[in-house]
Write a protein that holds these residues in place. Sequence first.
Motif, PDB file in Angstrom:
ATOM      1  N   ILE A 237       0.829  -1.203   0.000  1.00  0.00           N
ATOM      2  CA  ILE A 237       0.000   0.000   0.000  1.00  0.00           C
ATOM      3  C   ILE A 237       0.862   1.250   0.000  1.00  0.00           C
ATOM      4  O   ILE A 237       0.601   2.221  -0.732  1.00  0.00           O
ATOM      5  CB  ILE A 237      -0.949  -0.007   1.222  1.00  0.00           C
ATOM      6  CG1 ILE A 237      -1.919  -1.192   1.138  1.00  0.00           C
ATOM      7  CG2 ILE A 237      -1.708   1.302   1.330  1.00  0.00           C
ATOM      8  CD1 ILE A 237      -2.777  -1.357   2.367  1.00  0.00           C
ATOM      9  N   GLU A 238       1.920   1.235   0.819  1.00  0.00           N
ATOM     10  CA  GLU A 238       2.802   2.395   0.870  1.00  0.00           C
ATOM     11  C   GLU A 238       3.558   2.575  -0.434  1.00  0.00           C
ATOM     12  O   GLU A 238       3.776   3.709  -0.883  1.00  0.00           O
ATOM     13  CB  GLU A 238       3.784   2.251   2.038  1.00  0.00           C
ATOM     14  CG  GLU A 238       3.116   2.161   3.406  1.00  0.00           C
ATOM     15  CD  GLU A 238       2.312   3.413   3.719  1.00  0.00           C
ATOM     16  OE1 GLU A 238       2.721   4.509   3.273  1.00  0.00           O
ATOM     17  OE2 GLU A 238       1.278   3.288   4.402  1.00  0.00           O
ATOM     18  N   ARG A 239       3.973   1.461  -1.023  1.00  0.00           N
ATOM     19  CA  ARG A 239       4.691   1.571  -2.298  1.00  0.00           C
ATOM     20  C   ARG A 239       3.786   2.099  -3.399  1.00  0.00           C
ATOM     21  O   ARG A 239       4.243   2.784  -4.318  1.00  0.00           O
ATOM     22  CB  ARG A 239       5.276   0.208  -2.686  1.00  0.00           C
ATOM     23  CG  ARG A 239       6.520  -0.171  -1.896  1.00  0.00           C
ATOM     24  CD  ARG A 239       7.214  -1.370  -2.507  1.00  0.00           C
ATOM     25  NE  ARG A 239       6.448  -2.584  -2.267  1.00  0.00           N
ATOM     26  CZ  ARG A 239       6.704  -3.436  -1.277  1.00  0.00           C
ATOM     27  NH1 ARG A 239       7.695  -3.158  -0.425  1.00  0.00           N
ATOM     28  NH2 ARG A 239       5.982  -4.526  -1.123  1.00  0.00           N
ATOM     29  N   ALA A 240       2.482   1.746  -3.308  1.00  0.00           N
ATOM     30  CA  ALA A 240       1.550   2.233  -4.325  1.00  0.00           C
ATOM     31  C   ALA A 240       1.433   3.752  -4.311  1.00  0.00           C
ATOM     32  O   ALA A 240       1.167   4.375  -5.343  1.00  0.00           O
ATOM     33  CB  ALA A 240       0.180   1.594  -4.110  1.00  0.00           C
ATOM     34  N   LYS A 241       1.652   4.346  -3.134  1.00  0.00           N
ATOM     35  CA  LYS A 241       1.580   5.804  -3.040  1.00  0.00           C
ATOM     36  C   LYS A 241       2.742   6.490  -3.762  1.00  0.00           C
ATOM     37  O   LYS A 241       2.655   7.680  -4.083  1.00  0.00           O
ATOM     38  CB  LYS A 241       1.577   6.236  -1.576  1.00  0.00           C
ATOM     39  CG  LYS A 241       0.368   5.749  -0.791  1.00  0.00           C
ATOM     40  CD  LYS A 241       0.458   6.191   0.662  1.00  0.00           C
ATOM     41  CE  LYS A 241      -0.737   5.703   1.455  1.00  0.00           C
ATOM     42  NZ  LYS A 241      -0.658   6.125   2.884  1.00  0.00           N
ATOM     43  N   GLU A 242       3.805   5.747  -3.996  1.00  0.00           N
ATOM     44  CA  GLU A 242       4.992   6.309  -4.633  1.00  0.00           C
ATOM     45  C   GLU A 242       5.090   5.932  -6.105  1.00  0.00           C
ATOM     46  O   GLU A 242       6.128   6.153  -6.723  1.00  0.00           O
ATOM     47  CB  GLU A 242       6.249   5.836  -3.892  1.00  0.00           C
ATOM     48  CG  GLU A 242       6.269   6.181  -2.406  1.00  0.00           C
ATOM     49  CD  GLU A 242       6.216   7.685  -2.180  1.00  0.00           C
ATOM     50  OE1 GLU A 242       6.768   8.421  -3.034  1.00  0.00           O
ATOM     51  OE2 GLU A 242       5.642   8.114  -1.167  1.00  0.00           O
ATOM     52  N   ARG A 243       4.022   5.329  -6.652  1.00  0.00           N
ATOM     53  CA  ARG A 243       4.060   4.976  -8.066  1.00  0.00           C
ATOM     54  C   ARG A 243       4.180   6.238  -8.920  1.00  0.00           C
ATOM     55  O   ARG A 243       3.632   7.295  -8.562  1.00  0.00           O
ATOM     56  CB  ARG A 243       2.818   4.184  -8.461  1.00  0.00           C
ATOM     57  CG  ARG A 243       2.796   2.765  -7.921  1.00  0.00           C
ATOM     58  CD  ARG A 243       1.619   1.983  -8.421  1.00  0.00           C
ATOM     59  NE  ARG A 243       0.356   2.560  -7.953  1.00  0.00           N
ATOM     60  CZ  ARG A 243      -0.843   2.080  -8.290  1.00  0.00           C
ATOM     61  NH1 ARG A 243      -0.929   1.035  -9.103  1.00  0.00           N
ATOM     62  NH2 ARG A 243      -1.931   2.652  -7.823  1.00  0.00           N
ATOM     63  N   LYS A 245       3.589   9.090 -11.625  1.00  0.00           N
ATOM     64  CA  LYS A 245       2.363   9.696 -12.142  1.00  0.00           C
ATOM     65  C   LYS A 245       2.179   9.365 -13.626  1.00  0.00           C
ATOM     66  O   LYS A 245       3.145   9.158 -14.361  1.00  0.00           O
ATOM     67  CB  LYS A 245       2.409  11.212 -11.953  1.00  0.00           C
ATOM     68  CG  LYS A 245       2.394  11.656 -10.500  1.00  0.00           C
ATOM     69  CD  LYS A 245       2.400  13.165 -10.397  1.00  0.00           C
ATOM     70  CE  LYS A 245       2.352  13.626  -8.945  1.00  0.00           C
ATOM     71  NZ  LYS A 245       2.348  15.103  -8.825  1.00  0.00           N
ATOM     72  N   ARG A 256      -1.336  10.416  -9.929  1.00  0.00           N
ATOM     73  CA  ARG A 256      -0.977   9.040  -9.562  1.00  0.00           C
ATOM     74  C   ARG A 256      -2.174   8.127  -9.749  1.00  0.00           C
ATOM     75  O   ARG A 256      -3.322   8.529  -9.502  1.00  0.00           O
ATOM     76  CB  ARG A 256      -0.513   8.971  -8.107  1.00  0.00           C
ATOM     77  CG  ARG A 256       0.732   9.786  -7.820  1.00  0.00           C
ATOM     78  CD  ARG A 256       1.267   9.525  -6.429  1.00  0.00           C
ATOM     79  NE  ARG A 256       2.316  10.466  -6.087  1.00  0.00           N
ATOM     80  CZ  ARG A 256       3.579  10.361  -6.490  1.00  0.00           C
ATOM     81  NH1 ARG A 256       3.928   9.324  -7.247  1.00  0.00           N
ATOM     82  NH2 ARG A 256       4.479  11.267  -6.153  1.00  0.00           N
ATOM     83  N   SER A 259      -5.470   3.896  -5.738  1.00  0.00           N
ATOM     84  CA  SER A 259      -5.144   2.644  -5.055  1.00  0.00           C
ATOM     85  C   SER A 259      -6.178   1.581  -5.361  1.00  0.00           C
ATOM     86  O   SER A 259      -7.373   1.867  -5.515  1.00  0.00           O
ATOM     87  CB  SER A 259      -5.083   2.889  -3.542  1.00  0.00           C
ATOM     88  OG  SER A 259      -4.889   1.671  -2.849  1.00  0.00           O
TER      89      SER A 259
END
Length: 373
Positions: A237-243, A245, A256, A259
């Motif tokens: 979940i945390e890594r998904a926030k850093e995907r 844009k 981005r 989720s």
Amino acid sequence: SPAATGRRQDMVKSLQALHVLVTLTCLLGPASSWQHRPVISTATWRLAPLLLAESGGGNRGTSVVVPPPRVSDAIALANGAKPTATWRIVANFGRELGTGRGMPQSWGADGGRLPIRIEVDVSTAPSTAPSAADGEFTIRPRDPLVRYTDFIDGDLRTTTGEKVHPVRPGGWTLDGNKLSFWLEFPQAFSKRDIEVPAGRVYFEGELWTTQELFDLDQAYYAARQDSYRAGEAVRDIERAKERPKVWNKQKGLWERPPSADSAAGIARKRLKLSTAEARQKKLAEGRPEPAVLSKNEGAWPGIGGGVWAKKGGELKVEAAGGLAGLLGRLLRPGMPVVGTWTAEPILAERVQQNWARPANAPVGSYEDVEVLP
């Protein structure tokens, strides 16, 4: 060309060596797997353990001893299949956190220690010691005397030689993992400012079976794996926030990707991680580490298989008389703690080989040892 052929041959040899190394690693397991609890001790070397290495980290790894019944077979064989076990008890008298419950402030104040060693036979026969309670079993010192060295007036360079004091049999009980036993010292003994009063010395500690430790290890490994998997789900979940844009043609801007988990799903995953970590912590706290257990595995009457004694058991005596003892009992109820103790098993055959009195030493008994006034 010859040079290219030589390079290919070197590459093939390197790959073959790497294949052999990987194969050995898979068979033997990671190095940490050998740092596990010594489920079969060196004392029971007749039946060597068969280690099945599995993947996993941690200090003890996940090595499994197969089959567990061989442990009890080896111990029974080494002890001559007798309902008696022999242990070496080391009592280390000195001031502890609980000493002030009933002992004077001056007792053991200089930080010195008074260690004594007692080899005892433990059996399931009812204790015949005077004033033994119902349900207590026999624990009998192999030698009716204990010995230690004292110093002259606190002078660490000059000794008075060996001091000898009598010790009498006592009784023991086992409630779950809680081991309690006592021995009778009919004569007070001391060293510097440590004076152990005449009477009973109570030993309180823990005893763990090999099977219990094995079950605790397996439960801890499973909880650790659950915690890791739950942590990976939250980290995703945390890594998904850093995907990175992406361009949104409809909005005409970079944004981005949303989720894949809903807010409720994210909350459930975080709750699952907290639950898994709490369970892992609880199992870790209730699981004795090898460093706090006896070095070797031994037998204990009435218990099938091997047992381990936990280090750091408490030594207790009746509270001292006088005003200091009275105040200690009022302020901090309970018997005063006057030291710690450890225990190591002694196999019967080793006792027969090593336990021998000097030729000129009298062979005494508990009845003919004179107790000085």
